[in-house]
Design an enzyme around this catalytic site. Structure first.
Site, PDB file in Angstrom:
ATOM      1  N   LYS A 275     -13.715   0.840 -13.693  1.00 27.21           N
ATOM      2  CA  LYS A 275     -14.164  -0.477 -13.213  1.00 27.21           C
ATOM      3  C   LYS A 275     -14.609  -1.366 -14.375  1.00 27.21           C
ATOM      4  O   LYS A 275     -14.413  -2.592 -14.345  1.00 27.21           O
ATOM      5  CB  LYS A 275     -15.276  -0.314 -12.179  1.00 27.21           C
TER       6      LYS A 275
ATOM      7  N   ASP B  56       3.871   2.704  -4.322  1.00 27.60           N
ATOM      8  CA  ASP B  56       2.796   3.324  -5.115  1.00 27.60           C
ATOM      9  C   ASP B  56       2.571   2.456  -6.352  1.00 27.60           C
ATOM     10  O   ASP B  56       3.484   2.298  -7.175  1.00 27.60           O
ATOM     11  CB  ASP B  56       3.243   4.742  -5.507  1.00 27.60           C
ATOM     12  N   ILE B  57       1.386   1.921  -6.478  1.00 32.33           N
ATOM     13  CA  ILE B  57       1.086   0.957  -7.540  1.00 32.33           C
ATOM     14  C   ILE B  57       1.116   1.603  -8.930  1.00 32.33           C
ATOM     15  O   ILE B  57       1.159   0.897  -9.942  1.00 32.33           O
ATOM     16  CB  ILE B  57      -0.286   0.270  -7.249  1.00 32.33           C
TER      17      ILE B  57
ATOM     18  N   ASP C  96       0.850  -1.187   0.000  1.00 38.09           N
ATOM     19  CA  ASP C  96       0.000   0.000   0.000  1.00 38.09           C
ATOM     20  C   ASP C  96       0.887   1.237   0.000  1.00 38.09           C
ATOM     21  O   ASP C  96       2.057   1.179   0.384  1.00 38.09           O
ATOM     22  CB  ASP C  96      -0.886  -0.001   1.256  1.00 38.09           C
TER      23      ASP C  96
ATOM     24  N   TYR D  13     -14.909   6.628 -12.403  1.00 36.96           N
ATOM     25  CA  TYR D  13     -14.845   5.374 -11.630  1.00 36.96           C
ATOM     26  C   TYR D  13     -15.510   4.222 -12.395  1.00 36.96           C
ATOM     27  O   TYR D  13     -14.964   3.115 -12.490  1.00 36.96           O
ATOM     28  CB  TYR D  13     -15.529   5.618 -10.291  1.00 36.96           C
TER      29      TYR D  13
ATOM     30  N   ASN E 180      -6.475  -4.596  -6.195  1.00 36.85           N
ATOM     31  CA  ASN E 180      -7.537  -4.021  -5.363  1.00 36.85           C
ATOM     32  C   ASN E 180      -7.402  -2.503  -5.161  1.00 36.85           C
ATOM     33  O   ASN E 180      -8.401  -1.829  -4.938  1.00 36.85           O
ATOM     34  CB  ASN E 180      -7.504  -4.738  -3.997  1.00 36.85           C
TER      35      ASN E 180
END
Ligand code: NAD
Length: 249
Positions: A159, A64-65, A38, A155, A91
């Protein structure tokens, strides 16, 4: 039912808290060795420590992804610590809700970056390991919002994009024994939604619209993730498992 997760190694992104933390715990309870990762470093360390305190196998990598260097370090450190990687749960994510005319480019870009680019970078970094061992599971955390929600153009698009990505990868990687699926949660009681100013209204409306009359809990999503990550789900790929209490619209 034995899920066959013993000693599998799982990375769960954005797992310092909320649905990611619950999924990491559930996978670890089923015998997997989990990497909590995370951008919130202290919280991630504490989450991993709480798993270890419970006698479960957990390691923390702060990062940081959305940064390719951090993602490569995440996978390298996972392999160095646990000897491999078998499961990736994409996620990490957040909403930035606004009516379209008030939505800034930054609102759009940040949501796309963390959810779509983050999932792309993490999937790309783990895939050589999954291909080499001829076994792997990738699970993207989408949302019921992939069907569309007002004030969530960014968003909802991200998604829905995660579902498209999962379907493409399921076709591309299936020959290597890798499944790629999505979990699409509905309203779930996590810190993220509890912090919304409209929390009470959203919760009441969600429960009203669901055939199953209770608020969703992080454990509901964690169970779905554990199943899709398991040996038992080896013939399921490119699928979207809705965890919404029966609500679709
Ligand atoms: N809670 C819900 O009702 C709900 C419903 C559907 C889908 N989801 C999705 O589930 C996922 C988890 O949601 P949650 O409610 O647990 O939210 P949360 O905010 O509690 O958890 C998300 C985590 O992602 C982390 N994160 C954010 N940006 C990051 C980055 N750049 N790099 C690494 N980590 C980063 C955050 O620090 C946080 O710990 C999200 O993708 C969310 O869109 C949630």
């Amino acid at each position: 039912m034995d899920l066959g997760l013993k000693d599998k190694v799982a990375i769960v992104t954005g797992s310092a808290r909320g649905l990611g933390a619950a999924a990491a715990r559930r996978l670890a309870e089923e015998g997997a060795r989990v990497v909590v990762t995370d951008i919130q470093g202290e919280l991630a360390e504490a989450t991993a420590a709480s798993l270890r305190d419970a006698g479960l196998a957990a390691h923390c990598v702060i990062g940081d992804i959305t940064r390719p260097g951090d993602v490569q370090r995440l996978v390298d450190e996972t392999v160095a610590t646990f000897g491999g990687v078998h499961i990736l749960v994409n996620n990490a994510g957040f909403p930035r809700d606004k009516h379209l005319v008030k939505m800034s480019e930054d609102d759009w870009d940040r949501v796309m970056e963390v959810m779509l680019k983050g999932a792309f970078l993490a999937s790309r970094a783990v895939m050589p390991h999954l291909i080499a061992q001829g076994w792997g599971r990738v699970i993207n955390i989408s949302s019921r919002a992939h069907l569309g929600n007002p004030t969530q153009a960014n968003y909802s698009a991200a998604k829905a994009g995660l579902i498209g990505m999962a379907k493409a990868l399921s076709m591309e990687e299936g020959r290597y024994g890798i499944t790629v699926n999505c979990v699409a949660p509905g309203f779930m009681e996590t810190e993220m939604v509890q912090a919304l100013p409209t929390y009470d209204i959203i919760k009441e409306r969600a429960v009203q619209m669901q055939p199953i009359k209770r608020a969703g809990q992080p454990g509901d999503v964690a169970d779905a993730v554990a199943f899709l990550a398991s040996e038992r789900a080896g013939f399921i790929s490119g699928e979207v498992l809705h965890v919404t209490g029966g609500r679709f619209g």
